[in-house]
Design a protein around this motif. Structure first.
Motif, PDB file in Angstrom:
ATOM      1  N   ILE A 199      11.203  45.830 145.415  1.00 29.18           N
ATOM      2  CA  ILE A 199      11.303  44.530 144.304  1.00 29.18           C
ATOM      3  C   ILE A 199      10.374  44.292 143.181  1.00 29.18           C
ATOM      4  O   ILE A 199      10.846  43.880 142.137  1.00 29.18           O
ATOM      5  CB  ILE A 199      11.073  42.932 145.302  1.00 29.18           C
ATOM      6  CG1 ILE A 199      11.843  41.955 144.333  1.00 29.18           C
ATOM      7  CG2 ILE A 199       9.813  42.874 145.652  1.00 29.18           C
ATOM      8  CD1 ILE A 199      12.795  41.092 145.025  1.00 29.18           C
ATOM      9  N   PHE A 200       9.395  45.191 143.278  1.00 33.40           N
ATOM     10  CA  PHE A 200       8.352  45.471 142.223  1.00 33.40           C
ATOM     11  C   PHE A 200       8.891  46.116 141.204  1.00 33.40           C
ATOM     12  O   PHE A 200       8.768  45.931 140.130  1.00 33.40           O
ATOM     13  CB  PHE A 200       6.993  45.844 142.619  1.00 33.40           C
ATOM     14  CG  PHE A 200       6.221  44.610 143.513  1.00 33.40           C
ATOM     15  CD1 PHE A 200       5.472  43.592 142.740  1.00 33.40           C
ATOM     16  CD2 PHE A 200       6.284  44.593 144.869  1.00 33.40           C
ATOM     17  CE1 PHE A 200       4.781  42.650 143.163  1.00 33.40           C
ATOM     18  CE2 PHE A 200       5.642  43.264 145.441  1.00 33.40           C
ATOM     19  CZ  PHE A 200       4.877  42.473 144.601  1.00 33.40           C
ATOM     20  N   GLU A 201       9.653  47.409 141.553  1.00 31.10           N
ATOM     21  CA  GLU A 201      10.147  48.130 140.788  1.00 31.10           C
ATOM     22  C   GLU A 201      11.441  47.563 139.900  1.00 31.10           C
ATOM     23  O   GLU A 201      11.734  48.046 138.865  1.00 31.10           O
ATOM     24  CB  GLU A 201      10.610  49.545 141.414  1.00 31.10           C
ATOM     25  CG  GLU A 201       9.532  50.330 142.028  1.00 31.10           C
ATOM     26  CD  GLU A 201      10.041  51.305 142.985  1.00 31.10           C
ATOM     27  OE1 GLU A 201       9.461  52.415 142.935  1.00 31.10           O
ATOM     28  OE2 GLU A 201      10.698  51.085 143.908  1.00 31.10           O
ATOM     29  N   LYS A 202      12.128  46.525 140.561  1.00 31.12           N
ATOM     30  CA  LYS A 202      13.207  45.786 139.771  1.00 31.12           C
ATOM     31  C   LYS A 202      12.830  44.939 138.998  1.00 31.12           C
ATOM     32  O   LYS A 202      13.298  44.433 138.019  1.00 31.12           O
ATOM     33  CB  LYS A 202      14.087  45.201 140.804  1.00 31.12           C
ATOM     34  CG  LYS A 202      14.680  46.492 141.814  1.00 31.12           C
ATOM     35  CD  LYS A 202      15.889  45.589 142.798  1.00 31.12           C
ATOM     36  CE  LYS A 202      16.587  46.622 143.484  1.00 31.12           C
ATOM     37  NZ  LYS A 202      17.286  46.276 144.653  1.00 31.12           N
ATOM     38  N   SER A 203      11.365  44.700 138.989  1.00 29.15           N
ATOM     39  CA  SER A 203      10.801  43.659 138.135  1.00 29.15           C
ATOM     40  C   SER A 203      11.100  43.777 136.728  1.00 29.15           C
ATOM     41  O   SER A 203      10.452  44.912 136.099  1.00 29.15           O
ATOM     42  CB  SER A 203       9.261  43.236 138.725  1.00 29.15           C
ATOM     43  OG  SER A 203       8.698  42.534 137.809  1.00 29.15           O
ATOM     44  N   VAL A 204      11.353  42.841 135.801  1.00 27.56           N
ATOM     45  CA  VAL A 204      11.210  42.984 134.270  1.00 27.56           C
ATOM     46  C   VAL A 204      10.703  41.605 133.817  1.00 27.56           C
ATOM     47  O   VAL A 204      10.899  40.567 134.151  1.00 27.56           O
ATOM     48  CB  VAL A 204      12.994  42.960 133.792  1.00 27.56           C
ATOM     49  CG1 VAL A 204      12.603  42.810 132.262  1.00 27.56           C
ATOM     50  CG2 VAL A 204      13.417  44.082 134.448  1.00 27.56           C
ATOM     51  N   GLU A 205       9.611  42.085 132.968  1.00 25.75           N
ATOM     52  CA  GLU A 205       8.663  41.183 132.400  1.00 25.75           C
ATOM     53  C   GLU A 205       9.460  39.764 132.004  1.00 25.75           C
ATOM     54  O   GLU A 205      10.479  40.017 131.154  1.00 25.75           O
ATOM     55  CB  GLU A 205       7.763  41.707 131.308  1.00 25.75           C
ATOM     56  CG  GLU A 205       6.391  40.791 131.204  1.00 25.75           C
ATOM     57  CD  GLU A 205       5.587  41.347 130.314  1.00 25.75           C
ATOM     58  OE1 GLU A 205       5.577  42.671 130.211  1.00 25.75           O
ATOM     59  OE2 GLU A 205       4.756  40.550 129.473  1.00 25.75           O
ATOM     60  N   GLY A 206       8.982  38.874 132.235  1.00 24.85           N
ATOM     61  CA  GLY A 206       9.754  37.322 131.562  1.00 24.85           C
ATOM     62  C   GLY A 206      10.909  37.037 132.278  1.00 24.85           C
ATOM     63  O   GLY A 206      11.568  35.882 132.216  1.00 24.85           O
ATOM     64  N   ARG A 207      11.595  37.659 133.097  1.00 26.37           N
ATOM     65  CA  ARG A 207      12.599  37.544 133.933  1.00 26.37           C
ATOM     66  C   ARG A 207      12.419  36.486 135.013  1.00 26.37           C
ATOM     67  O   ARG A 207      11.242  36.664 135.681  1.00 26.37           O
ATOM     68  CB  ARG A 207      13.375  38.800 134.618  1.00 26.37           C
ATOM     69  CG  ARG A 207      14.715  38.487 134.902  1.00 26.37           C
ATOM     70  CD  ARG A 207      15.852  39.749 135.229  1.00 26.37           C
ATOM     71  NE  ARG A 207      16.001  40.129 133.840  1.00 26.37           N
ATOM     72  CZ  ARG A 207      16.380  41.538 133.724  1.00 26.37           C
ATOM     73  NH1 ARG A 207      16.333  42.394 135.046  1.00 26.37           N
ATOM     74  NH2 ARG A 207      17.095  42.103 132.691  1.00 26.37           N
ATOM     75  N   ARG A 208      13.182  35.421 135.244  1.00 24.28           N
ATOM     76  CA  ARG A 208      12.978  34.454 136.252  1.00 24.28           C
ATOM     77  C   ARG A 208      13.995  33.869 137.164  1.00 24.28           C
ATOM     78  O   ARG A 208      15.186  34.044 136.755  1.00 24.28           O
ATOM     79  CB  ARG A 208      12.460  33.039 135.575  1.00 24.28           C
ATOM     80  CG  ARG A 208      11.172  33.254 134.738  1.00 24.28           C
ATOM     81  CD  ARG A 208      10.007  32.963 135.888  1.00 24.28           C
ATOM     82  NE  ARG A 208       8.606  33.378 135.017  1.00 24.28           N
ATOM     83  CZ  ARG A 208       8.101  34.436 134.794  1.00 24.28           C
ATOM     84  NH1 ARG A 208       8.690  35.449 134.985  1.00 24.28           N
ATOM     85  NH2 ARG A 208       7.005  34.396 134.075  1.00 24.28           N
ATOM     86  N   ALA A 209      13.687  33.525 138.268  1.00 23.05           N
ATOM     87  CA  ALA A 209      14.678  33.187 139.343  1.00 23.05           C
ATOM     88  C   ALA A 209      14.661  31.541 139.194  1.00 23.05           C
ATOM     89  O   ALA A 209      15.655  30.892 139.503  1.00 23.05           O
ATOM     90  CB  ALA A 209      14.517  33.357 140.684  1.00 23.05           C
ATOM     91  N   PHE A 210      13.650  31.094 139.040  1.00 26.24           N
ATOM     92  CA  PHE A 210      13.286  29.422 138.818  1.00 26.24           C
ATOM     93  C   PHE A 210      12.290  29.249 137.904  1.00 26.24           C
ATOM     94  O   PHE A 210      11.221  29.963 137.686  1.00 26.24           O
ATOM     95  CB  PHE A 210      12.954  29.208 140.321  1.00 26.24           C
ATOM     96  CG  PHE A 210      12.306  27.620 140.342  1.00 26.24           C
ATOM     97  CD1 PHE A 210      13.363  26.763 140.631  1.00 26.24           C
ATOM     98  CD2 PHE A 210      11.007  27.503 140.488  1.00 26.24           C
ATOM     99  CE1 PHE A 210      13.004  25.568 140.682  1.00 26.24           C
ATOM    100  CE2 PHE A 210      10.714  26.359 140.684  1.00 26.24           C
ATOM    101  CZ  PHE A 210      11.741  25.149 140.669  1.00 26.24           C
ATOM    102  N   VAL A 211      12.585  28.157 137.258  1.00 29.89           N
ATOM    103  CA  VAL A 211      11.490  27.526 136.431  1.00 29.89           C
ATOM    104  C   VAL A 211      11.073  26.155 136.684  1.00 29.89           C
ATOM    105  O   VAL A 211      11.875  25.473 136.733  1.00 29.89           O
ATOM    106  CB  VAL A 211      11.992  27.584 134.729  1.00 29.89           C
ATOM    107  CG1 VAL A 211      10.900  27.162 133.758  1.00 29.89           C
ATOM    108  CG2 VAL A 211      12.445  29.159 134.542  1.00 29.89           C
TER     109      VAL A 211
END
Ligand SMILES: Cc1ncc(COP(=O)(O)O)c(C=O)c1O
Length: 487
Positions: free
Chosen positions: A5-17
């Protein structure tokens, strides 16, 4: 390979704000020394990606919701979904383990009532829920035995375990500071009484036994065994991992056992395997009670519940807090939803299913290549020997096990118990249908039939799983538990 899941991470992308704070910020509430200087490193990912990620992972593992899982000695039965709903209720799931007993009366009541129910099932009056695995229950049992003998002013050095015992039994005995002495197995699969008579003396602290034993046979001499052990002043310990065969029908306390552990995660349902949380409570007779772990959940005269720390002879704490509480809730739900008759029926069906599958596997090729190790009426499980299969077809039990995965079945337990050559230990459980059992027997027959034509097929199996055959010895000796980034 699946990315982490860390490798899929993109800066600034969010599931919940989270909404903006709309009350004044109290900078003093948390002193600086408790604040992080850096934000935690969390994956930044959208909600659909999270859902897909974990759904994909969940389908890579074989689990009991995906197919038949006849793993002997492990009781991989269906876990009713009702239990998940109950365990997820906010009052249970969000309760803090440090909550004061006066504010956690419902949870304490559930634990106390579970203790009462388990005591009734084992036929022993006192229960501690603290141990968190069968093996930790065993350790508690060995420590209780030691405390009991020491209180009598006696120092004993040895603990007896049958040669059919689960590996955790001798390991626990060694951890508890005793010397392990093996007792042999008679031709009928039970304890060799002559060997027991020769070994049980006043240096023996305990005999650890499971009945039915790991060959799936009920030891008919249990009363004589109990007399021999008690006459020598030792305790009789029951490994309750096999309680699924007898709950509601026979009680270890009535057989003469002094200490019992349960595997709540097996007999009383809880998703397990792969290291899921467990519970290995213990039940004991009157003479062992003073030494139970501290604290004990008790009911006061006014009907309220409390934690009793005032136990001067206790062996002490076995873990933080009271145990894996969610497991208690599920097991409580299981016991209440089935009731006494339902529990007895579950045991009966587990035994019926095992005997049906044993009979099916005695037919055709399996009957010849995979004979049952001790051919008696079995209890909830039975053990086959792949010795003729290996000799005649060159197929090891492991090959058969791996090929079963291609047919959609989790393999049974292999190479245990150790005294059976090329052992295959099958425990179907009561929650399987006749159709599943038939399909499994048909798959074994088909694998043996194809092996007569081409043994290489099974030797290179599995073909349909996310990973093929693994180097299991290396994985055990040198586990790599962190996926290197970028791989
Ligand atoms: C016969 C027997 N005894 C003890 C244990 C140990 O239980 P646990 O895995 O919960 O530590 C098991 C299970 O693996 C078992 O099958």
């Amino acid at each position: 390979m699946t990315q982490t899941i860390f490798e899929k991470s993109v800066e600034g992308r969010r599931a919940f704000v989270a909404p903006e704070l709309d009350v004044p910020r109290d900078e003093e509430a948390l002193p600086d020394r408790f604040r992080r200087t850096e934000p935690p490193r969390l994956p930044e990912i959208s909600e659909p990606e999270i859902v897909r990620h974990y759904t994909t992972l969940s389908t890579k593992n074989f689990h009991v919701d995906a197919g038949f899982y006849p793993l002997g000695s492990c009781t991989m039965k269906h876990n009713p979904k009702l239990h998940e709903r109950v365990a997820g209720m906010a009052g249970f799931a969000r309760l803090h383990p440090l909550q004061a007993p006066s504010r956690a009366q419902g949870a304490l009541r559930l634990m106390w009532e579970l203790q009462q129910a388990l005591a009734e099932i084992a036929g022993l009056p006192h229960v501690s829920l603290q141990p968190s695995a069968g093996s930790q229950g065993e350790l508690a049992g060995v420590l209780l035995t030691r405390a009991y003998h020491e209180a009598q002013g006696s120092r004993r050095l040895k603990v007896l375990t049958p040669d059919t015992a689960h590996g955790t039994n001798p390991a626990t005995v060694t951890m508890g500071g005793y010397q392990v002495v093996k007792v042999g197995t008679a031709d009928d699969g039970g304890v060799d009484l002559d060997d027991l008579r020769a070994k049980v003396d006043d240096d023996v602290a305990s005999l650890m036994l499971t009945n039915p034993n790991t060959l799936g046979v009920f030891d008919r001499n249990i009363e004589e065994i109990s007399t021999l052990v008690h006459d020598a002043g030792a305790t009789l310990y029951y490994d309750g991992a096999n309680l699924n065969a007898v709950m509601g029908r026979a009680r270890p306390g009535d057989m003469g056992f002094d200490i019992v552990h349960y595997n709540l995660h097996k007999t009383f349902t809880q998703p397990h395997g792969g290291g899921g949380p467990g519970a290995g409570p213990i039940a004991v007779s009157e003479r062992i009670e003073p030494f139970l772990p501290r604290p004990q959940v008790v009911k006061r005269d006014d009907g309220t519940f409390n934690l009793d720390f005032d136990r001067p002879q206790s062996i002490g704490r076995l873990r933080g807090f009271q145990g894996n509480f969610g497991v208690f809730v599920r097991s409580y739900a299981y016991i209440l939803s089935l009731g006494a008759d339902g529990l007895a029926e579950a045991s009966e069906t587990a035994v019926l299913n095992a005997n049906y599958l044993k009979a099916r596997l005695a037919e055709g090729r399996a009957g010849e290549r995979l004979p049952v190790a001790f051919d008696r009426h079995c209890m909830h499980e039975f053990v086959l020997s792949g010795k003729p299969m290996k000799r005649e077809l060159g197929l090891a039990t492991l090959d058969l096990a791996k090929r079963l995965l291609d047919f959609g079945f989790h393999p049974p337990t292999v190479y245990f118990p150790l005294l059976v050559d090329e052992a295959l230990m099958v425990e179907p459980t009561e929650t399987e249908t006749k159709e599943s059992l038939d399909a499994f027997a048909d798959a074994v027959e088909q694998i043996l039939e194809e092996a007569e034509r081409d043994p290489e097929l099974a030797k290179n199996a599995p073909y349909t799983t996310p990973v093929r055959r693994l180097d299991e010895v290396r994985a055990t000796r040198r586990p790599v538990v962190r996926q290197p980034l970028g791989s």
